[in-house]
Design a protein around this motif. Sequence first.
Motif, PDB file in Angstrom:
ATOM      1  N   PRO A 183       2.232  -7.989   3.185  1.00 35.31           N
ATOM      2  CA  PRO A 183       2.477  -6.744   3.927  1.00 35.31           C
ATOM      3  C   PRO A 183       1.682  -5.570   3.351  1.00 35.31           C
ATOM      4  N   ASP A 184       1.657  -4.489   4.100  1.00 29.56           N
ATOM      5  CA  ASP A 184       1.129  -3.223   3.582  1.00 29.56           C
ATOM      6  C   ASP A 184       2.049  -2.758   2.443  1.00 29.56           C
ATOM      7  N   ARG A 185       1.455  -2.360   1.320  1.00 27.62           N
ATOM      8  CA  ARG A 185       2.274  -1.912   0.185  1.00 27.62           C
ATOM      9  C   ARG A 185       1.902  -0.505  -0.259  1.00 27.62           C
ATOM     10  N   THR A 186       1.479   0.339   0.680  1.00 29.34           N
ATOM     11  CA  THR A 186       1.180   1.722   0.306  1.00 29.34           C
ATOM     12  C   THR A 186       2.431   2.448  -0.198  1.00 29.34           C
ATOM     13  N   LYS A 187       3.617   2.021   0.271  1.00 26.71           N
ATOM     14  CA  LYS A 187       4.866   2.634  -0.218  1.00 26.71           C
ATOM     15  C   LYS A 187       5.048   2.406  -1.718  1.00 26.71           C
ATOM     16  N   VAL A 188       4.544   1.273  -2.217  1.00 23.91           N
ATOM     17  CA  VAL A 188       4.644   0.999  -3.656  1.00 23.91           C
ATOM     18  C   VAL A 188       3.863   2.055  -4.432  1.00 23.91           C
ATOM     19  N   LEU A 189       2.705   2.437  -3.908  1.00 21.91           N
ATOM     20  CA  LEU A 189       1.914   3.492  -4.552  1.00 21.91           C
ATOM     21  C   LEU A 189       2.633   4.838  -4.449  1.00 21.91           C
ATOM     22  N   LYS A 190       3.161   5.156  -3.270  1.00 16.16           N
ATOM     23  CA  LYS A 190       3.863   6.434  -3.065  1.00 16.16           C
ATOM     24  C   LYS A 190       5.078   6.556  -3.971  1.00 16.16           C
ATOM     25  N   ASN A 191       5.775   5.441  -4.191  1.00 20.80           N
ATOM     26  CA  ASN A 191       7.018   5.458  -4.958  1.00 20.80           C
ATOM     27  C   ASN A 191       6.824   5.183  -6.446  1.00 20.80           C
ATOM     28  N   ALA A 192       5.585   4.983  -6.868  1.00 22.29           N
ATOM     29  CA  ALA A 192       5.326   4.607  -8.265  1.00 22.29           C
ATOM     30  C   ALA A 192       5.803   5.694  -9.221  1.00 22.29           C
ATOM     31  N   GLU A 193       6.612   5.317 -10.182  1.00 22.13           N
ATOM     32  CA  GLU A 193       7.106   6.260 -11.187  1.00 22.13           C
ATOM     33  C   GLU A 193       6.335   6.128 -12.494  1.00 22.13           C
ATOM     34  N   VAL A 194       5.264   5.327 -12.452  1.00 22.11           N
ATOM     35  CA  VAL A 194       4.406   5.132 -13.622  1.00 22.11           C
ATOM     36  C   VAL A 194       2.963   5.444 -13.202  1.00 22.11           C
ATOM     37  N   PRO A 195       2.080   5.702 -14.170  1.00 20.87           N
ATOM     38  CA  PRO A 195       0.677   5.965 -13.834  1.00 20.87           C
ATOM     39  C   PRO A 195       0.005   4.742 -13.191  1.00 20.87           C
ATOM     40  N   VAL A 196      -0.925   5.030 -12.291  1.00 16.82           N
ATOM     41  CA  VAL A 196      -1.645   3.973 -11.576  1.00 16.82           C
ATOM     42  C   VAL A 196      -3.147   4.159 -11.774  1.00 16.82           C
ATOM     43  N   LEU A 197      -3.807   3.091 -12.164  1.00 19.58           N
ATOM     44  CA  LEU A 197      -5.256   3.092 -12.362  1.00 19.58           C
ATOM     45  C   LEU A 197      -5.942   2.507 -11.132  1.00 19.58           C
ATOM     46  N   PHE A 198      -6.961   3.217 -10.628  1.00 15.74           N
ATOM     47  CA  PHE A 198      -7.816   2.700  -9.569  1.00 15.74           C
ATOM     48  C   PHE A 198      -9.241   2.621 -10.097  1.00 15.74           C
ATOM     49  N   ILE A 199      -9.852   1.430  -9.986  1.00 12.15           N
ATOM     50  CA  ILE A 199     -11.282   1.278 -10.278  1.00 12.15           C
ATOM     51  C   ILE A 199     -11.932   0.755  -9.009  1.00 12.15           C
ATOM     52  N   ALA A 200     -12.875   1.527  -8.474  1.00 15.67           N
ATOM     53  CA  ALA A 200     -13.479   1.199  -7.179  1.00 15.67           C
ATOM     54  C   ALA A 200     -14.995   1.092  -7.310  1.00 15.67           C
ATOM     55  N   GLY A 201     -15.569   0.149  -6.570  1.00 15.29           N
ATOM     56  CA  GLY A 201     -17.017  -0.007  -6.521  1.00 15.29           C
ATOM     57  C   GLY A 201     -17.582   0.697  -5.294  1.00 15.29           C
ATOM     58  N   LYS A 202     -18.571   1.538  -5.502  1.00 18.05           N
ATOM     59  CA  LYS A 202     -19.168   2.282  -4.378  1.00 18.05           C
ATOM     60  C   LYS A 202     -19.797   1.338  -3.356  1.00 18.05           C
ATOM     61  N   GLU A 203     -20.244   0.150  -3.827  1.00 16.10           N
ATOM     62  CA  GLU A 203     -20.939  -0.798  -2.949  1.00 16.10           C
ATOM     63  C   GLU A 203     -20.052  -2.002  -2.591  1.00 16.10           C
ATOM     64  N   ASP A 204     -18.747  -1.843  -2.732  1.00 14.75           N
ATOM     65  CA  ASP A 204     -17.820  -2.956  -2.495  1.00 14.75           C
ATOM     66  C   ASP A 204     -17.698  -3.240  -0.997  1.00 14.75           C
ATOM     67  N   LEU A 205     -18.014  -4.471  -0.608  1.00 17.95           N
ATOM     68  CA  LEU A 205     -17.892  -4.880   0.788  1.00 17.95           C
ATOM     69  C   LEU A 205     -16.547  -5.560   1.059  1.00 17.95           C
ATOM     70  N   ALA A 206     -15.923  -6.098   0.017  1.00 14.61           N
ATOM     71  CA  ALA A 206     -14.652  -6.817   0.185  1.00 14.61           C
ATOM     72  C   ALA A 206     -13.479  -5.842   0.304  1.00 14.61           C
TER      73      ALA A 206
END
Length: 255
Positions: A183-206
Amino acid sequence: MMHYQKTGEGLPVVLIHGFGEDSRIWEKQASVLAAQFQLIIPDLPGTGLSPFREPVSMESMADGIAAILDHEKINKSVVIGHSMGGYITLAFAEKYPEKLRGFGLLHSTAFADSDTKKEARRKSIDFIRQHGSLSFLETATTNLFAEKNRSRMAETIKSIAGSNAYILPETLIAFYEAMMARPDRTKVLKNAEVPVLFIAGKEDLAVPFSDTMQQVHLPELSYIYILGQSGHMGMLEETEKCNVAISRFLSDLSS
């Protein structure tokens, strides 16, 4: 229980590999991070030394991570997942928030598969059934790297595909079906009570960069690192920058 490696001492950190990989994909991170942190690096079912057990879902694999932590008597840890490993991380964060000090998504997303993405996965399943694991991984692995890096990293790409060709077609297909069902889990991000790390690739096709940018504002506290020269495999394409991003995140959580 899933097979796992344990190395280092300090803040416990679980590194979850992605689709078409096993725990070896983290070697360049483990060699650096183990100097400061306790690393737990599992092989997902049907990869490495972990037997394949059905049914496979993001939730069942999250349960597997929880079982490892319980076995090690670890109450709280940081969980970081690459690609499909990030989907498992989000399932873990939804089901076991009390076990987290923080979590990270490396080239991953909280969005569910779009209809277009599901259709692409179905075509891949058909290809795997017809041609087997090696032929599929040779093509799929190449496409995970930024186009500008493919010739420079041709030997690495070939090695990854070849060394993971032991993963049985039924395992790869089960992973694909589990990814389509999540399922979509954007609510998990919205409700996170701990820090969240995002590492993204500018050229990521996946996992398109634009998708990640739509999610980074959702947690109360986000750490955001953009790898400008990477596709979907930043831990190999820009190893040093990726290691610095993870180290800084973990160091902040340790202090």
